[in-house]
Design a protein around this motif. Sequence first.
Motif, PDB file in Angstrom:
ATOM      1  N   ASP A   1      30.097  82.136  47.193  1.00  0.00           N
ATOM      2  CA  ASP A   1      29.782  83.475  47.678  1.00  0.00           C
ATOM      3  C   ASP A   1      30.015  83.517  49.191  1.00  0.00           C
ATOM      4  O   ASP A   1      30.214  82.472  49.836  1.00  0.00           O
ATOM      5  CB  ASP A   1      28.330  83.838  47.354  1.00  0.00           C
ATOM      6  N   ILE A   2      29.940  84.717  49.746  1.00  0.00           N
ATOM      7  CA  ILE A   2      30.167  84.925  51.172  1.00  0.00           C
ATOM      8  C   ILE A   2      28.827  85.048  51.890  1.00  0.00           C
ATOM      9  O   ILE A   2      27.937  85.787  51.444  1.00  0.00           O
ATOM     10  CB  ILE A   2      31.004  86.199  51.422  1.00  0.00           C
ATOM     11  N   PHE A   3      28.698  84.327  53.012  1.00  0.00           N
ATOM     12  CA  PHE A   3      27.461  84.328  53.792  1.00  0.00           C
ATOM     13  C   PHE A   3      27.764  84.633  55.258  1.00  0.00           C
ATOM     14  O   PHE A   3      28.861  84.388  55.744  1.00  0.00           O
ATOM     15  CB  PHE A   3      26.757  82.970  53.692  1.00  0.00           C
TER      16      PHE A   3
ATOM     17  N   HIS B   1      34.726  84.613  62.094  1.00  0.00           N
ATOM     18  CA  HIS B   1      34.150  83.287  62.362  1.00  0.00           C
ATOM     19  C   HIS B   1      32.630  83.267  62.195  1.00  0.00           C
ATOM     20  O   HIS B   1      32.034  82.182  62.200  1.00  0.00           O
ATOM     21  CB  HIS B   1      34.536  82.820  63.764  1.00  0.00           C
ATOM     22  N   ASP B   2      32.017  84.457  62.046  1.00  0.00           N
ATOM     23  CA  ASP B   2      30.589  84.522  61.759  1.00  0.00           C
ATOM     24  C   ASP B   2      30.318  84.594  60.260  1.00  0.00           C
ATOM     25  O   ASP B   2      29.167  84.743  59.845  1.00  0.00           O
ATOM     26  CB  ASP B   2      29.958  85.740  62.445  1.00  0.00           C
ATOM     27  N   LEU B   3      31.382  84.486  59.469  1.00  0.00           N
ATOM     28  CA  LEU B   3      31.265  84.483  58.012  1.00  0.00           C
ATOM     29  C   LEU B   3      31.713  83.141  57.462  1.00  0.00           C
ATOM     30  O   LEU B   3      32.539  82.447  58.070  1.00  0.00           O
ATOM     31  CB  LEU B   3      32.109  85.602  57.397  1.00  0.00           C
TER      32      LEU B   3
ATOM     33  N   ILE C   1      36.003  75.462  50.095  1.00  0.00           N
ATOM     34  CA  ILE C   1      36.263  74.095  50.572  1.00  0.00           C
ATOM     35  C   ILE C   1      36.298  74.083  52.104  1.00  0.00           C
ATOM     36  O   ILE C   1      35.664  73.255  52.755  1.00  0.00           O
ATOM     37  CB  ILE C   1      37.574  73.559  49.972  1.00  0.00           C
ATOM     38  N   THR C   2      37.074  75.000  52.701  1.00  0.00           N
ATOM     39  CA  THR C   2      37.177  75.053  54.166  1.00  0.00           C
ATOM     40  C   THR C   2      36.116  75.966  54.778  1.00  0.00           C
ATOM     41  O   THR C   2      35.819  75.889  55.969  1.00  0.00           O
ATOM     42  CB  THR C   2      38.561  75.571  54.581  1.00  0.00           C
ATOM     43  N   GLY C   3      35.563  76.861  53.973  1.00  0.00           N
ATOM     44  CA  GLY C   3      34.592  77.835  54.466  1.00  0.00           C
ATOM     45  C   GLY C   3      35.208  79.085  55.046  1.00  0.00           C
ATOM     46  O   GLY C   3      34.500  80.030  55.372  1.00  0.00           O
TER      47      GLY C   3
END
Length: 411
Positions: A250-252, A234-236, A195-197
Amino acid sequence: MTTWNTFVEGDNLDVLTAMPEASVDLVVTDPPYNTGNDFAYVDTFRGRDGRRAGRHEAWVAFMRPRLEQMHRVLAPTGALAISIDDNEQARLRLLLDDVFGEENFLAQVVVNLNSKGRQLGSGFATNHEYLLVYSRDAKQCVLDARTTDTVDPADFPHVTDDGRAHRFLPLRNTNKKFNPVSTPTLHYPLHGDPITGRVDVEPFEGSTAFLPVFGDGAAAVWRWSVKLAAERPHDLVCREIRGLKGPRADIFQRDWLDAPGGRRKKLRTIWHHEEIGSTDTSAAELKKLIGKVFESPKPTGLVRRVLRTMPDDARVLDPFAGSGTTGHAVAMLNVEDGGTRTCVSINVAEPTRAGSAAALAGLTTVADITRARLRAVAEEVGGGLVEQVFTRPDADLSDNLPADLPAQLLP
Protein backbone atom coordinates in the motif's frame (compact mmCIF):
# COMPACT_ATOMS: atom_id res chain seq x y z
CA MET A 1 12.92 47.98 24.21
CA THR A 2 9.27 47.37 25.17
CA THR A 3 8.68 46.72 28.85
CA TRP A 4 7.22 43.26 29.29
CA ASN A 5 5.38 43.72 32.58
CA THR A 6 3.08 46.44 33.90
CA PHE A 7 1.52 46.25 37.35
CA VAL A 8 -1.54 48.32 38.24
CA GLU A 9 -2.73 48.51 41.84
CA GLY A 10 -6.44 49.19 42.05
CA ASP A 11 -9.91 47.70 41.82
CA ASN A 12 -9.91 45.62 38.65
CA LEU A 13 -13.39 46.78 37.63
CA ASP A 14 -12.27 50.42 37.74
CA VAL A 15 -9.06 49.65 35.84
CA LEU A 16 -10.80 47.50 33.22
CA THR A 17 -13.43 50.18 32.65
CA ALA A 18 -10.68 52.70 31.98
CA MET A 19 -8.86 50.47 29.47
CA PRO A 20 -9.40 51.01 25.72
CA GLU A 21 -11.68 48.63 23.85
CA ALA A 22 -9.96 45.72 22.04
CA SER A 23 -6.62 46.57 23.69
CA VAL A 24 -5.52 43.03 24.68
CA ASP A 25 -5.16 39.70 22.88
CA LEU A 26 -5.38 37.24 25.76
CA VAL A 27 -6.88 37.32 29.23
CA VAL A 28 -5.44 34.73 31.63
CA THR A 29 -6.82 34.99 35.13
CA ASP A 30 -7.63 33.19 38.36
CA PRO A 31 -10.57 34.87 40.16
CA PRO A 32 -11.66 34.19 43.76
CA TYR A 33 -12.94 30.63 44.00
CA ASN A 34 -15.73 31.44 46.51
CA THR A 35 -15.15 28.68 49.05
CA GLY A 36 -17.60 30.43 51.35
CA ASN A 37 -14.88 31.31 53.83
CA ASP A 38 -12.88 34.10 52.25
CA PHE A 39 -15.11 35.68 49.60
CA ALA A 40 -15.21 39.31 50.72
CA TYR A 41 -18.47 40.14 48.95
CA VAL A 42 -20.82 37.63 50.60
CA ASP A 43 -22.21 40.11 53.13
CA THR A 44 -22.43 43.20 50.90
CA PHE A 45 -24.73 42.30 48.01
CA ARG A 46 -28.51 42.49 48.28
CA GLY A 47 -30.94 40.42 46.23
CA ARG A 48 -33.92 41.71 44.26
CA ASP A 49 -36.16 41.34 47.32
CA GLY A 50 -33.72 43.22 49.56
CA ARG A 51 -32.49 40.14 51.40
CA ARG A 52 -28.80 39.49 51.81
CA ALA A 53 -27.58 37.67 48.73
CA GLY A 54 -26.38 34.09 49.02
CA ARG A 55 -22.75 33.28 48.33
CA HIS A 56 -23.38 32.04 44.77
CA GLU A 57 -25.67 34.93 43.88
CA ALA A 58 -23.15 37.43 45.25
CA TRP A 59 -20.25 35.81 43.41
CA VAL A 60 -22.08 35.89 40.09
CA ALA A 61 -23.01 39.54 40.61
CA PHE A 62 -19.39 40.33 41.46
CA MET A 63 -18.02 38.54 38.40
CA ARG A 64 -20.53 39.66 35.74
CA PRO A 65 -19.41 43.30 35.29
CA ARG A 66 -15.76 42.26 35.35
CA LEU A 67 -16.29 39.62 32.66
CA GLU A 68 -18.21 42.15 30.59
CA GLN A 69 -15.23 44.48 30.75
CA MET A 70 -12.82 41.65 29.91
CA HIS A 71 -14.95 40.92 26.87
CA ARG A 72 -14.88 44.61 25.88
CA VAL A 73 -11.10 45.00 26.11
CA LEU A 74 -10.41 41.79 24.14
CA ALA A 75 -9.49 42.14 20.48
CA PRO A 76 -11.81 40.32 18.02
CA THR A 77 -9.02 37.79 17.49
CA GLY A 78 -8.50 37.31 21.23
CA ALA A 79 -9.33 34.71 23.86
CA LEU A 80 -9.95 34.30 27.58
CA ALA A 81 -8.64 31.48 29.81
CA ILE A 82 -10.07 31.56 33.33
CA SER A 83 -9.38 29.15 36.19
CA ILE A 84 -12.12 27.91 38.52
CA ASP A 85 -12.98 24.99 40.82
CA ASP A 86 -16.20 23.08 41.48
CA ASN A 87 -17.67 25.72 43.79
CA GLU A 88 -18.58 28.04 40.90
CA GLN A 89 -17.67 26.14 37.72
CA ALA A 90 -21.29 25.57 36.67
CA ARG A 91 -22.32 29.18 37.25
CA LEU A 92 -19.20 30.57 35.61
CA ARG A 93 -19.82 28.43 32.52
CA LEU A 94 -23.35 29.80 32.21
CA LEU A 95 -22.17 33.32 32.90
CA LEU A 96 -19.48 33.07 30.20
CA ASP A 97 -22.03 31.66 27.76
CA ASP A 98 -24.15 34.73 28.43
CA VAL A 99 -21.35 37.34 28.25
CA PHE A 100 -19.16 35.83 25.52
CA GLY A 101 -21.79 33.72 23.73
CA GLU A 102 -21.91 29.95 23.89
CA GLU A 103 -20.84 29.82 20.24
CA ASN A 104 -17.49 31.24 21.39
CA PHE A 105 -16.81 28.46 23.89
CA LEU A 106 -13.53 26.73 22.99
CA ALA A 107 -12.77 24.25 25.77
CA GLN A 108 -13.22 23.21 29.38
CA VAL A 109 -9.86 21.86 30.44
CA VAL A 110 -9.39 19.64 33.49
CA VAL A 111 -6.21 20.79 35.23
CA ASN A 112 -4.53 18.30 37.57
CA LEU A 113 -2.36 20.36 39.95
CA ASN A 114 -2.42 18.12 43.02
CA SER A 115 -1.33 14.54 42.44
CA LYS A 116 -2.29 13.36 45.94
CA GLY A 117 -5.65 15.10 46.12
CA ARG A 118 -6.92 17.26 48.98
CA GLN A 119 -7.01 15.05 52.04
CA LEU A 120 -8.77 17.46 54.42
CA GLY A 121 -12.50 17.20 55.03
CA SER A 122 -14.88 14.48 53.97
CA GLY A 123 -15.78 13.10 50.56
CA PHE A 124 -13.44 12.68 47.61
CA ALA A 125 -9.79 13.73 47.40
CA THR A 126 -10.17 16.40 44.73
CA ASN A 127 -7.04 16.79 42.64
CA HIS A 128 -8.22 18.92 39.75
CA GLU A 129 -9.58 22.32 38.81
CA TYR A 130 -10.84 23.70 35.50
CA LEU A 131 -9.71 26.14 32.86
CA LEU A 132 -12.57 27.60 30.80
CA VAL A 133 -11.46 28.96 27.42
CA TYR A 134 -13.60 31.33 25.33
CA SER A 135 -12.93 33.45 22.26
CA ARG A 136 -14.15 36.97 21.67
CA ASP A 137 -15.21 35.81 18.19
CA ALA A 138 -14.61 32.17 17.26
CA LYS A 139 -14.52 32.97 13.54
CA GLN A 140 -11.69 35.47 13.99
CA CYS A 141 -9.84 33.99 16.98
CA VAL A 142 -6.16 33.25 16.35
CA LEU A 143 -5.78 30.83 19.27
CA ASP A 144 -3.94 27.72 18.05
CA ALA A 145 -4.70 24.74 20.30
CA ARG A 146 -1.65 22.85 19.13
CA THR A 147 1.67 22.65 20.94
CA THR A 148 5.14 21.19 20.74
CA ASP A 149 4.86 20.22 24.44
CA THR A 150 3.03 16.94 23.91
CA VAL A 151 4.91 15.72 20.84
CA ASP A 152 6.64 12.42 21.72
CA PRO A 153 9.69 11.59 19.56
CA ALA A 154 9.03 7.92 20.33
CA ASP A 155 5.98 8.19 18.06
CA PHE A 156 8.38 8.61 15.12
CA PRO A 157 10.37 5.34 15.24
CA HIS A 158 11.77 5.28 11.69
CA VAL A 159 14.95 7.12 10.69
CA THR A 160 16.24 7.86 7.19
CA ASP A 161 19.90 7.52 6.21
CA ASP A 162 20.37 11.25 6.82
CA GLY A 163 18.94 10.96 10.36
CA ARG A 164 15.39 12.33 9.90
CA ALA A 165 12.88 10.68 12.22
CA HIS A 166 9.44 9.90 10.82
CA ARG A 167 6.44 7.63 10.99
CA PHE A 168 4.29 6.07 8.27
CA LEU A 169 0.68 7.20 7.90
CA PRO A 170 -1.71 5.54 5.43
CA LEU A 171 -2.25 7.85 2.50
CA ARG A 172 -5.77 6.45 2.18
CA ASN A 173 -8.41 8.56 3.91
CA THR A 174 -9.89 6.29 6.58
CA ASN A 175 -13.04 8.42 7.01
CA LYS A 176 -15.81 6.84 4.92
CA LYS A 177 -17.48 10.23 4.62
CA PHE A 178 -14.81 10.86 1.99
CA ASN A 179 -15.26 8.48 -0.94
CA PRO A 180 -15.26 8.51 -4.75
CA VAL A 181 -18.81 9.89 -4.73
CA SER A 182 -18.23 12.77 -2.30
CA THR A 183 -14.67 13.62 -3.44
CA PRO A 184 -14.09 12.07 -6.88
CA THR A 185 -10.88 14.02 -7.61
CA LEU A 186 -9.11 12.18 -4.78
CA HIS A 187 -9.77 8.76 -6.28
CA TYR A 188 -6.93 8.17 -8.73
CA PRO A 189 -4.14 5.61 -9.24
CA LEU A 190 -0.69 5.96 -7.72
CA HIS A 191 2.18 3.80 -8.91
CA GLY A 192 4.56 2.17 -6.46
CA ASP A 193 7.23 -0.49 -6.00
CA PRO A 194 7.26 -2.13 -2.53
CA ILE A 195 10.84 -3.36 -3.09
CA THR A 196 12.42 0.08 -3.67
CA GLY A 197 9.65 2.04 -1.95
CA ARG A 198 9.38 4.45 -4.88
CA VAL A 199 6.01 6.13 -5.56
CA ASP A 200 4.99 8.28 -8.55
CA VAL A 201 1.85 9.57 -10.19
CA GLU A 202 3.05 8.05 -13.48
CA PRO A 203 3.92 4.39 -14.19
CA PHE A 204 7.62 3.41 -14.04
CA GLU A 205 9.55 0.18 -14.54
CA GLY A 206 8.66 -2.34 -11.84
CA SER A 207 5.71 -0.33 -10.55
CA THR A 208 2.20 -1.47 -9.74
CA ALA A 209 -0.89 0.72 -9.88
CA PHE A 210 -2.66 1.25 -6.54
CA LEU A 211 -6.16 2.59 -6.04
CA PRO A 212 -7.31 3.51 -2.50
CA VAL A 213 -9.68 0.98 -0.92
CA PHE A 214 -11.14 0.44 2.54
CA GLY A 215 -10.44 -2.71 4.49
CA ASP A 216 -13.64 -4.29 3.21
CA GLY A 217 -12.57 -3.66 -0.37
CA ALA A 218 -14.89 -0.70 -0.98
CA ALA A 219 -13.47 2.14 -3.05
CA ALA A 220 -11.85 4.93 -1.03
CA VAL A 221 -9.90 8.13 -1.73
CA TRP A 222 -6.40 9.42 -0.98
CA ARG A 223 -5.80 12.26 1.49
CA TRP A 224 -3.56 14.06 -1.02
CA SER A 225 -4.53 15.53 -4.37
CA VAL A 226 -2.74 14.27 -7.47
CA LYS A 227 -1.01 17.68 -7.68
CA LEU A 228 0.40 17.38 -4.17
CA ALA A 229 1.48 13.76 -4.77
CA ALA A 230 3.33 14.92 -7.92
CA GLU A 231 5.06 17.70 -5.98
CA ARG A 232 6.13 15.53 -3.01
CA PRO A 233 6.83 11.99 -4.26
CA HIS A 234 9.78 11.65 -1.83
CA ASP A 235 7.38 12.02 1.11
CA LEU A 236 5.51 8.92 -0.10
CA VAL A 237 6.59 5.30 0.13
CA CYS A 238 5.22 1.99 -1.10
CA ARG A 239 5.44 -0.63 1.66
CA GLU A 240 4.43 -4.23 2.14
CA ILE A 241 2.35 -4.75 5.27
CA ARG A 242 0.57 -7.66 6.92
CA GLY A 243 -3.14 -7.31 6.18
CA LEU A 244 -6.13 -9.31 7.40
CA LYS A 245 -5.87 -11.56 4.36
CA GLY A 246 -2.07 -11.82 4.41
CA PRO A 247 0.76 -9.59 3.12
CA ARG A 248 -0.17 -6.75 0.80
CA ALA A 249 1.40 -3.51 -0.46
CA ASP A 250 0.00 0.00 0.00
CA ILE A 251 0.98 3.67 -0.23
CA PHE A 252 2.06 5.55 2.90
CA GLN A 253 3.05 9.09 3.77
CA ARG A 254 6.32 9.77 5.58
CA ASP A 255 5.24 12.04 8.43
CA TRP A 256 8.36 13.87 9.62
CA LEU A 257 9.15 14.75 13.24
CA ASP A 258 10.91 17.91 12.03
CA ALA A 259 7.93 19.12 10.01
CA PRO A 260 8.16 22.65 8.53
CA GLY A 261 7.25 25.21 11.19
CA GLY A 262 7.88 22.71 14.01
CA ARG A 263 5.96 19.58 14.90
CA ARG A 264 2.82 20.49 16.84
CA LYS A 265 0.05 18.39 18.33
CA LYS A 266 -3.46 19.34 19.43
CA LEU A 267 -3.77 19.92 23.16
CA ARG A 268 -5.93 17.44 25.03
CA THR A 269 -8.47 18.68 27.54
CA ILE A 270 -6.84 17.00 30.55
CA TRP A 271 -3.56 18.61 31.64
CA HIS A 272 -1.41 16.63 34.07
CA HIS A 273 0.86 18.12 36.70
CA GLU A 274 3.85 16.35 35.16
CA GLU A 275 3.38 18.57 32.09
CA ILE A 276 2.45 21.95 33.58
CA GLY A 277 3.61 21.90 37.19
CA SER A 278 1.80 21.35 40.47
CA THR A 279 0.88 23.16 43.66
CA ASP A 280 4.26 22.07 45.01
CA THR A 281 6.31 23.40 42.08
CA SER A 282 4.32 26.66 42.01
CA ALA A 283 4.99 27.23 45.72
CA ALA A 284 8.69 26.54 45.11
CA GLU A 285 8.77 29.04 42.21
CA LEU A 286 7.34 31.79 44.40
CA LYS A 287 9.46 30.90 47.42
CA LYS A 288 12.62 31.15 45.33
CA LEU A 289 11.72 34.71 44.30
CA ILE A 290 10.18 36.31 47.40
CA GLY A 291 9.44 33.60 49.97
CA LYS A 292 6.40 31.51 50.84
CA VAL A 293 3.95 34.39 51.06
CA PHE A 294 0.89 33.33 49.03
CA GLU A 295 -1.54 30.46 49.35
CA SER A 296 -1.86 28.19 46.29
CA PRO A 297 -0.23 30.18 43.49
CA LYS A 298 -0.62 28.80 39.97
CA PRO A 299 2.45 27.19 38.33
CA THR A 300 4.05 29.18 35.52
CA GLY A 301 3.97 26.01 33.41
CA LEU A 302 0.17 26.18 33.28
CA VAL A 303 0.20 29.79 32.12
CA ARG A 304 3.03 29.23 29.64
CA ARG A 305 1.02 26.46 27.98
CA VAL A 306 -1.87 28.91 27.53
CA LEU A 307 0.46 31.64 26.27
CA ARG A 308 1.87 29.34 23.60
CA THR A 309 -1.56 29.05 22.00
CA MET A 310 -1.36 32.72 20.97
CA PRO A 311 1.14 34.71 18.85
CA ASP A 312 4.46 35.50 20.53
CA ASP A 313 3.71 39.24 20.56
CA ALA A 314 0.38 38.88 22.37
CA ARG A 315 -0.82 41.61 24.73
CA VAL A 316 -1.78 39.71 27.88
CA LEU A 317 -4.02 40.81 30.76
CA ASP A 318 -4.50 39.31 34.22
CA PRO A 319 -7.18 41.24 36.14
CA PHE A 320 -6.91 38.99 39.22
CA ALA A 321 -3.11 38.87 39.32
CA GLY A 322 -2.72 37.28 42.76
CA SER A 323 0.93 36.41 43.25
CA GLY A 324 1.86 37.57 39.71
CA THR A 325 2.18 34.17 38.04
CA THR A 326 0.99 35.42 34.64
CA GLY A 327 3.54 38.23 34.44
CA HIS A 328 6.25 35.81 35.57
CA ALA A 329 5.25 33.31 32.88
CA VAL A 330 5.25 36.00 30.18
CA ALA A 331 8.82 37.00 31.02
CA MET A 332 10.00 33.37 31.18
CA LEU A 333 8.47 32.50 27.81
CA ASN A 334 9.84 35.64 26.14
CA VAL A 335 13.32 34.62 27.24
CA GLU A 336 12.72 31.06 26.08
CA ASP A 337 11.45 31.77 22.56
CA GLY A 338 12.46 35.37 21.86
CA GLY A 339 8.86 36.60 21.99
CA THR A 340 7.76 40.16 22.71
CA ARG A 341 4.65 39.48 24.77
CA THR A 342 3.54 42.14 27.23
CA CYS A 343 1.41 41.68 30.34
CA VAL A 344 -0.76 44.00 32.42
CA SER A 345 -1.37 42.59 35.92
CA ILE A 346 -4.04 44.14 38.15
CA ASN A 347 -4.52 43.62 41.87
CA VAL A 348 -6.44 45.45 44.56
CA ALA A 349 -4.73 46.36 47.83
CA GLU A 350 -6.59 43.71 49.81
CA PRO A 351 -4.97 43.28 53.25
CA THR A 352 -3.05 40.10 53.90
CA ARG A 353 -4.08 38.05 56.89
CA ALA A 354 -2.68 39.25 60.22
CA GLY A 355 0.12 36.96 61.38
CA SER A 356 0.51 35.36 57.95
CA ALA A 357 3.91 34.80 56.37
CA ALA A 358 3.21 37.64 53.96
CA ALA A 359 2.30 40.09 56.75
CA LEU A 360 5.34 39.06 58.78
CA ALA A 361 7.48 39.68 55.69
CA GLY A 362 6.15 43.25 55.47
CA LEU A 363 3.76 42.55 52.59
CA THR A 364 0.64 44.10 54.06
CA THR A 365 -1.56 43.72 50.97
CA VAL A 366 -1.94 41.18 48.19
CA ALA A 367 -0.90 43.95 45.79
CA ASP A 368 2.40 44.12 47.68
CA ILE A 369 2.94 40.43 46.92
CA THR A 370 2.24 40.92 43.20
CA ARG A 371 4.53 43.92 43.08
CA ALA A 372 7.33 42.14 44.94
CA ARG A 373 7.21 39.13 42.62
CA LEU A 374 7.16 41.16 39.42
CA ARG A 375 10.06 43.27 40.69
CA ALA A 376 12.01 40.07 41.37
CA VAL A 377 11.08 38.75 37.91
CA ALA A 378 12.35 41.95 36.29
CA GLU A 379 15.59 41.60 38.23
CA GLU A 380 16.20 37.89 37.62
CA VAL A 381 14.45 37.16 34.30
CA GLY A 382 14.41 40.57 32.63
CA GLY A 383 11.90 42.61 30.71
CA GLY A 384 11.50 45.46 33.18
CA LEU A 385 8.44 46.56 35.14
CA VAL A 386 6.17 49.60 35.03
CA GLU A 387 4.18 50.25 38.22
CA GLN A 388 1.03 52.32 38.57
CA VAL A 389 -1.56 53.00 41.26
CA PHE A 390 -5.05 53.54 39.84
CA THR A 391 -7.35 55.67 41.99
CA ARG A 392 -10.85 57.05 41.50
CA PRO A 393 -13.58 58.32 43.83
CA ASP A 394 -15.16 55.55 45.86
CA ALA A 395 -18.32 54.12 44.31
CA ASP A 396 -20.84 51.85 45.94
CA LEU A 397 -21.06 48.99 43.49
CA SER A 398 -23.00 46.66 45.77
CA ASP A 399 -26.45 48.15 46.30
CA ASN A 400 -28.31 45.64 44.17
CA LEU A 401 -27.76 42.74 41.86
CA PRO A 402 -27.79 43.68 38.16
CA ALA A 403 -31.37 43.84 36.90
CA ASP A 404 -30.55 41.67 33.90
CA LEU A 405 -29.00 38.81 35.89
CA PRO A 406 -30.29 35.66 34.10
CA ALA A 407 -32.61 33.56 36.23
CA GLN A 408 -30.67 30.39 35.38
CA LEU A 409 -27.58 31.81 37.09
CA LEU A 410 -29.28 32.25 40.41
CA PRO A 411 -28.87 29.54 43.07
